[in-house]
Design a protein around this motif. Structure first.
Motif, short mmCIF file in Angstrom:
data_model
loop_
_atom_site.label_atom_id
_atom_site.label_comp_id
_atom_site.label_asym_id
_atom_site.label_seq_id
_atom_site.Cartn_x
_atom_site.Cartn_y
_atom_site.Cartn_z
N TRP A 225 -25.67 22.80 -8.60
CA TRP A 225 -24.21 22.66 -8.68
C TRP A 225 -23.79 21.19 -8.58
CZ3 TRP A 225 -21.63 20.23 -4.74
CH2 TRP A 225 -22.30 20.11 -3.52
N LEU A 226 -24.61 20.38 -7.87
CA LEU A 226 -24.27 18.97 -7.75
C LEU A 226 -24.39 18.27 -9.09
CD1 LEU A 226 -23.45 16.63 -5.95
CD2 LEU A 226 -25.87 16.29 -5.38
N ALA A 227 -25.42 18.58 -9.84
CA ALA A 227 -25.60 17.98 -11.16
C ALA A 227 -24.49 18.43 -12.12
CB ALA A 227 -26.98 18.35 -11.72
N VAL A 228 -24.11 19.70 -12.00
CA VAL A 228 -23.04 20.20 -12.86
C VAL A 228 -21.72 19.51 -12.54
CG1 VAL A 228 -21.70 22.25 -13.47
CG2 VAL A 228 -24.18 22.41 -13.18
N ALA A 229 -21.46 19.30 -11.24
CA ALA A 229 -20.22 18.62 -10.85
C ALA A 229 -20.19 17.18 -11.34
CB ALA A 229 -20.05 18.68 -9.33
N GLN A 230 -21.35 16.50 -11.24
CA GLN A 230 -21.41 15.13 -11.73
C GLN A 230 -21.23 15.06 -13.24
OE1 GLN A 230 -25.14 13.60 -10.35
NE2 GLN A 230 -24.47 13.37 -8.20
N ARG A 231 -21.80 16.02 -13.94
CA ARG A 231 -21.64 16.03 -15.41
C ARG A 231 -20.18 16.27 -15.80
NH1 ARG A 231 -21.48 20.12 -18.85
NH2 ARG A 231 -22.16 21.58 -17.24
N ARG A 232 -19.53 17.17 -15.11
CA ARG A 232 -18.11 17.42 -15.41
C ARG A 232 -17.26 16.20 -15.09
NH1 ARG A 232 -17.25 23.62 -13.14
NH2 ARG A 232 -18.57 24.64 -14.70
N GLU A 233 -17.58 15.50 -13.99
CA GLU A 233 -16.81 14.31 -13.64
C GLU A 233 -17.01 13.21 -14.69
OE1 GLU A 233 -14.18 12.00 -11.43
OE2 GLU A 233 -14.67 14.14 -11.37
N GLN A 234 -18.23 13.06 -15.19
CA GLN A 234 -18.49 12.08 -16.23
C GLN A 234 -17.76 12.43 -17.52
OE1 GLN A 234 -22.72 11.81 -16.60
NE2 GLN A 234 -23.03 10.84 -14.58
N GLU A 235 -17.73 13.71 -17.87
CA GLU A 235 -17.00 14.12 -19.07
C GLU A 235 -15.51 13.85 -18.92
OE1 GLU A 235 -17.95 18.17 -19.66
OE2 GLU A 235 -20.00 17.80 -20.36
#
Length: 266
Positions: A225-235
């Motif tokens: 979930w941490l990687a997913v959150a970081q990816r969404r923040e970058q997008e």
């Protein structure tokens, strides 16, 4: 009469397309009392032929004053005009000094029509406007002929202006939002309402169905979930910076994959 003409046309916002829908004058019942007063003044003037010659000025003075007062009242009623346009309603009244009271259609909350007994017989009524403002210059319009038809005209203009659907397009208030929240699920069997589990459930904020589904997907991924959150923040940051979208890598083609042997150290 041109001297006392309200000249409604000069009060219209012509450059914005304002046109007159209805121009309402006072009903004839509004001048009945003034007309009787005028008749009484004429009778007093005629008494000059029946009084002694030394007292001729008494009926002339009284009758003339009454006639002037009655004529002023009649002229005041005739110059009091209520106008309905496609943007607002306004009233113009006054003889020497002119007063104008305006109310936009968007501020009209309620229209009350009062028809007394004589009004129902002779076809007139009184309008009472309720608006969002506490102090308003246009509140009561008296002696309106055909009050039902004029009231429907105002309602029709408001409906055509699209102001009745304004409330339906507004966002939900806090009260409506609280009403839309589904009730909390029942407590599992074996748990008391005073138990720590129940108190924690009561303090936990309500989650929408979309948030619940997102939390379930996140929980199923474990620590990903941490990687997913970081990816969404970058997008999201890339979207705010208007960065160009990255080129998508071509799909995997097994026919183009090199199958040459790899030399491994021995």
């Amino acid at each position: 009469m041109s001297l006392f003409d309200p000249r409604i046309d000069k009060h219209l916002i012509a450059d914005q397309g304002e046109v007159v829908i209805d121009e309402v004058h006072k009903h004839w019942a509004a001048v009945v009392v003034a007309t009787l007063e005028l008749f009484g003044g004429v009778v007093l003037l005629l008494l000059v032929f029946f009084v002694p010659a030394q007292a001729w000025w008494v009926p002339v003075l009284l009758g003339g004053a009454i006639c002037l007062h009655a004529g002023w009242r009649i002229l005041e009623r005739r110059t009091d005009i209520f106008v309905i346009t496609n943007m607002r309603v306004f009233r113009v009244h006054g003889i020497l000094s002119r007063s104008i009271a305006t109310m936009p259609l968007a501020r009209i909350l309620d229209i009350s029509v009062h028809k007394p007994i004589l009004g129902r017989v002779f076809g007139y009524g009184h309008f009472v406007f309720e608006s969002a403002a506490q102090a308003q210059g246009l509140r009561e319009i008296r002696y309106v002929g055909d009050p039902d038809g004029r009231g429907l005209t105002i309602q029709r203009v408001i409906q055509q202006a699209g102001l009745r659907g304004f409330v339906a397009n507004q966002p939900m208030t806090s009260v409506d939002a609280r009403r839309s929240i589904p009730p909390a699920p029942p407590l599992p069997s074996g748990h008391d309402r005073d138990s720590p589990w129940a108190q924690t459930a009561q303090l936990r904020p309500e989650r929408s169905p979309e948030q619940t589904s997102t939390d379930a997907e996140t929980a199923g991924m474990g620590w990903d979930w941490l990687a997913v959150a970081q990816r969404r923040e970058q997008e999201r940051l890339a979207h705010l910076r208007c960065d160009p979208e990255p080129e998508e890598s071509p799909p995997f083609d097994p026919d183009r994959t090199s199958t040459a042997p790899i030399d491994l150290p021995r």
